[in-house]
Design an enzyme around this catalytic site. Structure first.
Site, PDB file in Angstrom:
ATOM      1  N   ASP A 128      19.583  -1.533  15.545  1.00  0.00           N
ATOM      2  CA  ASP A 128      20.396  -1.473  16.286  1.00  0.00           C
ATOM      3  C   ASP A 128      22.033  -1.142  15.539  1.00  0.00           C
ATOM      4  O   ASP A 128      22.215  -0.588  16.098  1.00  0.00           O
ATOM      5  CB  ASP A 128      21.449  -3.304  15.768  1.00  0.00           C
ATOM      6  CG  ASP A 128      19.411  -4.636  16.049  1.00  0.00           C
ATOM      7  OD1 ASP A 128      18.739  -4.919  15.413  1.00  0.00           O
ATOM      8  OD2 ASP A 128      19.153  -4.199  16.708  1.00  0.00           O
ATOM      9  N   SER A 165      13.696   4.262  -9.175  1.00  0.00           N
ATOM     10  CA  SER A 165      12.693   4.293  -7.792  1.00  0.00           C
ATOM     11  C   SER A 165      11.728   4.652  -9.092  1.00  0.00           C
ATOM     12  O   SER A 165      11.165   4.907  -9.531  1.00  0.00           O
ATOM     13  CB  SER A 165      12.931   5.676  -6.938  1.00  0.00           C
ATOM     14  OG  SER A 165      12.802   6.477  -7.636  1.00  0.00           O
ATOM     15  N   ILE A 198      17.291 -10.254  14.195  1.00  0.00           N
ATOM     16  CA  ILE A 198      17.382  -9.107  13.319  1.00  0.00           C
ATOM     17  C   ILE A 198      18.481  -8.542  13.176  1.00  0.00           C
ATOM     18  O   ILE A 198      18.232  -7.644  14.481  1.00  0.00           O
ATOM     19  CB  ILE A 198      16.362  -8.527  12.606  1.00  0.00           C
ATOM     20  CG1 ILE A 198      14.780 -10.076  12.787  1.00  0.00           C
ATOM     21  CG2 ILE A 198      16.000  -7.843  11.477  1.00  0.00           C
ATOM     22  CD1 ILE A 198      13.531  -8.473  12.086  1.00  0.00           C
ATOM     23  N   HIS A 207      23.316   3.355  -2.730  1.00  0.00           N
ATOM     24  CA  HIS A 207      23.930   3.751  -3.747  1.00  0.00           C
ATOM     25  C   HIS A 207      24.867   2.999  -4.562  1.00  0.00           C
ATOM     26  O   HIS A 207      25.282   2.803  -3.085  1.00  0.00           O
ATOM     27  CB  HIS A 207      24.288   4.779  -3.834  1.00  0.00           C
ATOM     28  CG  HIS A 207      22.728   6.158  -4.098  1.00  0.00           C
ATOM     29  ND1 HIS A 207      22.432   6.507  -5.167  1.00  0.00           N
ATOM     30  CD2 HIS A 207      22.527   6.585  -3.679  1.00  0.00           C
ATOM     31  CE1 HIS A 207      21.003   6.922  -4.661  1.00  0.00           C
ATOM     32  NE2 HIS A 207      21.835   7.508  -3.666  1.00  0.00           N
ATOM     33  N   ASP A 219      12.730  -9.770  16.892  1.00  0.00           N
ATOM     34  CA  ASP A 219      13.584  -8.557  17.047  1.00  0.00           C
ATOM     35  C   ASP A 219      15.282  -9.160  16.901  1.00  0.00           C
ATOM     36  O   ASP A 219      15.606  -9.139  16.864  1.00  0.00           O
ATOM     37  CB  ASP A 219      13.707  -8.118  17.775  1.00  0.00           C
ATOM     38  CG  ASP A 219      12.338  -6.696  16.809  1.00  0.00           C
ATOM     39  OD1 ASP A 219      11.259  -6.636  17.257  1.00  0.00           O
ATOM     40  OD2 ASP A 219      13.132  -6.214  15.967  1.00  0.00           O
ATOM     41  N   CYS A 258      22.337   0.282  -7.929  1.00  0.00           N
ATOM     42  CA  CYS A 258      22.168   0.461  -9.320  1.00  0.00           C
ATOM     43  C   CYS A 258      23.766  -0.695  -9.480  1.00  0.00           C
ATOM     44  O   CYS A 258      24.401  -0.755  -8.817  1.00  0.00           O
ATOM     45  CB  CYS A 258      22.606   1.718 -10.165  1.00  0.00           C
ATOM     46  SG  CYS A 258      21.228   3.258  -9.537  1.00  0.00           S
ATOM     47  N   GLU A 304      13.066  -1.627  15.931  1.00  0.00           N
ATOM     48  CA  GLU A 304      14.038  -1.812  17.166  1.00  0.00           C
ATOM     49  C   GLU A 304      15.284  -2.212  16.248  1.00  0.00           C
ATOM     50  O   GLU A 304      15.639  -2.608  15.046  1.00  0.00           O
ATOM     51  CB  GLU A 304      14.452  -3.196  18.015  1.00  0.00           C
ATOM     52  CG  GLU A 304      13.548  -3.155  18.945  1.00  0.00           C
ATOM     53  CD  GLU A 304      14.147  -4.448  20.064  1.00  0.00           C
ATOM     54  OE1 GLU A 304      15.002  -4.664  19.720  1.00  0.00           O
ATOM     55  OE2 GLU A 304      12.954  -4.959  20.699  1.00  0.00           O
ATOM     56  N   SER A 355      18.775   0.972 -11.400  1.00  0.00           N
ATOM     57  CA  SER A 355      17.966   0.994 -10.474  1.00  0.00           C
ATOM     58  C   SER A 355      17.158   1.691 -10.312  1.00  0.00           C
ATOM     59  O   SER A 355      17.465   2.671 -10.037  1.00  0.00           O
ATOM     60  CB  SER A 355      17.715  -0.073  -9.245  1.00  0.00           C
ATOM     61  OG  SER A 355      18.520  -1.159  -9.487  1.00  0.00           O
TER      62      SER A 355
END
Lengths: 381, 391
Positions: free
Chosen positions: A109, A223, A71, A153, A68, A195, A107, A221
């Site tokens: 951030d 779903s 990241i 998006h 973590d 997309c 976690e 793109s």
């Protein structure tokens, strides 16, 4: 291993080559630490799938070894504890609620309003206000391999942040160039699931960047599947199949990037995933998935034994003698009514009169002297 | 400690409180044992004297539930007393809110002068204080702050045993956030080290209050158990804890009977908010508790004394049969009991009208029988006794 013992003669040429070869093996991928920046840029309940995308990548990356502390997770809205979530504190990536990617030890951030283009660029370039805590910083160096995953998006040349601002592909490319010049990465893998995602990596010009996108310019793109219980689409197709691919990877896998490029062909994804490797120095064939998704764990095994002396007595230093208070300390009174009502109100700081008041007084004095003449001034002063 | 209080309207409130004490002189710290270093550094290096941070989701319904055990507004509330060695309180406040936002994964970095105040009379220090100069106090509330698992995770990590042993094993996010009210708080303050109060210790108090309302089973029974609430049971006390107890509020009203299983270690009576209450106490550190079973699942059942009660009701069918209602009930003394029954009127066919429909309809009167005297009489008396005995 292979190190010269103190009293032995210098190693001969044979042994020297052995050492060099082992050293090469050791530093094959030339990075010493891994970081991940995972960004979900969409707000609102119906964009549940973008949060699920990001959290799924987060889970995989953690599973493969990145901690973590390395990241930086940015989620633009809260889906798990959203009042519309029928199962609070969960985010599912498969329908029938099989896999809770939110889990018990996540976690985040940067969350909610903190996910902005400015904060994202500051994280990347390291130009961050000094009081930012460590967990919100990308403390990478020139030997870091960084994975950057973005979803939301997007359109031709831009990615929308929270329905209120955009980041363009030019800005992103410049940010990466800043990172390169400041030696903030060794190699960078950029994945985007939006997309027209391929437009975002068109403008990159810094070395050692590899990019993947879920769709080409002009394509959307799509779903993956809705869940009737939750009422929204749970994941996007490209990330769904990338995740299926990553499930097969474990920290010692030798799978390389070429396999990742094959994930989600048009028959499954409907859009055509793209990739860009011209800026990358190594051949994708030689780049392991774990170079970016996993973490470097260089372990040196030694055959020496160290014996601990069981008879060592514990050495305790006496704590420095504390000064005790002369009289007993006491707690503050919670409601000292008499003291409160007799408090003097704080003196307001004196400010010089504002421009309007000064102007008004100047006008009045001018009119006075115009009417009555200057000779009356001596009466005033 | 864990306090379980059933609420008047059928829910249950669970309040956890974890206290960690650190015997260190302010300013001269280098050894952290059970006190988390992240918070200890705030005291040692950032000039914090008292810190109170509460993250709350939901709304405490005082009218239905009574007084809350610990007050907190919805969202994030932070108030801090700084030490008098701090020169620039505003700067320290801004830095502190940034540090806390990193520790607790909350957007506390949005705290700035536009949402902070310096109260002049309220929020007096709750710990030891040598005079109260309110210039050292700052208070801010962020009402829009969401509380979710990412705030609970670092909170749990501050505990000495984490969430691996002791009462904290019950804190699972999936159950805690599926509740009507959730409030977690962190309080740091200086306290007296002992009765003589000549030395200062630092106390870290972590509290978590959660209200569950949605598990009342069939027929609105108020039964609950630890497993039903948290989907976990307790297997051992935290080995680092010097005290670990569960208090169950078993005060009852009226004629309710409360049964707690397993049997408590002891009972405790106290006056809370003006009322006398009894608590069943489970001491997790006493060896007798985990003797019979490896896991502790406190269960509470509420029962009412069995009244003999019989009701038979046969609804009417138009033009075929009337309503029949037979009831055997015990009426409380010195009271009025009303029995109401709803009915619908059907339309009559024109041939069914009597010659004088202006009269309306007659109801069959209920033939009730209040029969205390008959039941009390012995059978022999019915045959031979005079008239007044059969009244």
């Amino acid at each position: 291993p292979g190190a010269a013992k103190p009293n032995a003669p210098w190693p001969g040429p044979q042994e020297a080559f052995l050492v060099l070869d082992q050293a090469e093996q050791f530093f094959k991928s030339s990075h010493t630490n891994n970081w991940a920046v995972l960004v979900c840029t969409s707000r609102f309940w119906f964009n549940y799938r973008h949060v699920a995308n990001t959290l799924s990548v987060y889970r995989s990356v953690k599973r493969l070894g990145i901690p973590d502390s390395h990241i930086v997770l940015m989620l633009a809205d809260d889906m798990a504890c959203n009042p519309r979530n029928p199962k609070p504190a969960t985010v599912f990536s498969h329908k029938n609620m099989e896999l809770n990617v939110y889990g018990d030890d996540v976690e985040v951030d940067y969350r909610s309003y903190e996910v902005t283009v400015e904060n994202f660029l500051r994280v990347l370039t390291g130009r961050i206000p000094p009081s930012t805590p460590r967990s919100k910083r990308l403390l990478s160096d020139d030997r870091s391999n960084i994975l950057i995953y973005m979803t939301g998006h997007g359109g031709n040349g831009f990615l929308k942040f929270q329905d209120s601002e955009e980041i363009t592909n030019v800005e992103l490319a410049d940010a990466f160039e800043q990172m390169w010049q400041k030696r903030r990465y060794n190699e960078l893998l950029f994945i985007i699931d939006t997309c027209q995602g391929a437009s975002m990596y068109e403008r990159f010009y810094s070395p050692n960047i590899m990019a993947l996108a879920s769709s080409q310019v002009g394509e959307d793109s799509l779903s993956h599947q809705p869940d009737l219980g939750i009422g929204v689409h749970l994941m996007d197709r490209y990330t769904f199949y990338v995740l299926e691919f990553l499930e097969e990877i474990h920290p010692a896998s030798q799978t390389n990037m070429n396999d990742l490029f094959q994930v989600c062909p048009k028959s499954l994804c409907v859009s055509t995933p793209g990739h860009r490797t011209d800026l990358f120095q190594r051949d994708p064939q030689n780049v392991l998935i774990t170079d970016f998704f996993g973490s470097v764990r260089k372990v040196e095994i030694t055959a020496e034994t160290i014996s601990l002396d069981p008879n060592l007595t514990a050495f305790e230093s006496k704590p420095p003698k504390e000064e005790l208070a002369a009289e007993p300390l006491k707690y503050a009174e919670q409601l000292p009514v008499a003291q409160i009502i007799h408090q003097k109100p704080k003196q307001k700081d004196w400010h010089p009169p504002g421009g309007f008041i000064l102007g008004l007084w100047a006008l009045i004095i001018m009119v006075f002297f115009k009417t009555y003449g200057i000779k009356h001034m001596k009466h005033i002063f | 400690e864990l306090l379980l209080s059933p609420l008047p309207a059928g829910g249950i409130a669970a309040t956890f409180q974890f206290r960690t004490r650190w015997d260190a002189a302010p300013g001269r710290v280098s050894h952290y044992r059970l006190f988390p270093k992240a918070l200890g550094q705030l005291v040692a290096a950032r000039g914090v004297r008292e810190l109170h941070l509460a993250l709350t989701q939901g709304f405490w319904r005082t009218r239905i539930w009574g007084q809350p055990p610990l007050q907190a507004p919805a969202g994030a509330e932070l108030w801090v007393w700084f030490q008098d060695t701090v020169a620039d309180v505003d700067k320290a406040w801004k830095e502190l809110s940034n540090i806390l936002s990193g520790i607790f994964c909350a957007s506390l970095n949005f705290i700035d002068s536009t949402n902070s105040v310096t109260p002049t009379a309220s929020f007096k220090p709750l710990g030891l204080a040598n005079g109260t100069d309110h210039r050292l106090l700052r208070y801010a509330v962020l009402p829009r702050e969401v509380v979710c698992t990412e705030n609970l995770t670092p909170w749990k990590k501050l505990l000495p045993c984490g969430s691996k042993a002791g009462l904290a094993v019950l804190l699972k996010a999936e159950r805690l956030f599926h509740s009507s009210y959730h409030s977690q708080a962190v309080h740091i303050r200086p306290i007296c080290r002992d009765a003589s109060c000549q030395a200062v210790s630092w106390e870290l108090r972590q509290t978590l209050t959660v209200v569950f309302e949605n598990f009342s089973g069939t027929q609105g029974k108020k039964d609950w158990s630890l497993f039903k609430m948290f989907s976990r049971t307790i297997t051992e006390a935290c080995p680092l804890a010097s005290q670990s107890k569960i208090y169950v509020d078993t005060s009852v009203k009226d004629k309710e009977l409360v049964e707690v299983t397993p049997s408590p270690t002891s009972l405790h009576e106290a006056i809370v908010q003006g009322e006398k209450r009894t608590y069943a106490v489970y001491d997790l550190l006493s060896p007798s508790l985990f003797n019979t079973s490896r896991s502790l699942n406190v269960q509470l059942k509420m029962t009412w004394p069995q009244d003999s009660c019989y009701i038979h009701y046969q609804p009417a069918q138009d033009r075929r049969r009337p309503h029949l209602l037979e009831m055997l009930i015990q009426l409380p003394a010195n009271s009025v009991t009303k029995i109401t029954i709803q009915f619908e009127r059907a339309l009559l066919k024109w041939t069914e009208y009597p010659p004088d429909p202006n009269h309306g309809f007659y109801f069959l009167p209920p033939s009730g029988a209040l029969v205390p005297s008959v039941i009390a009489m012995k059978e022999l008396d019915m045959e031979q006794s005079p008239l007044f005995t059969s009244l």
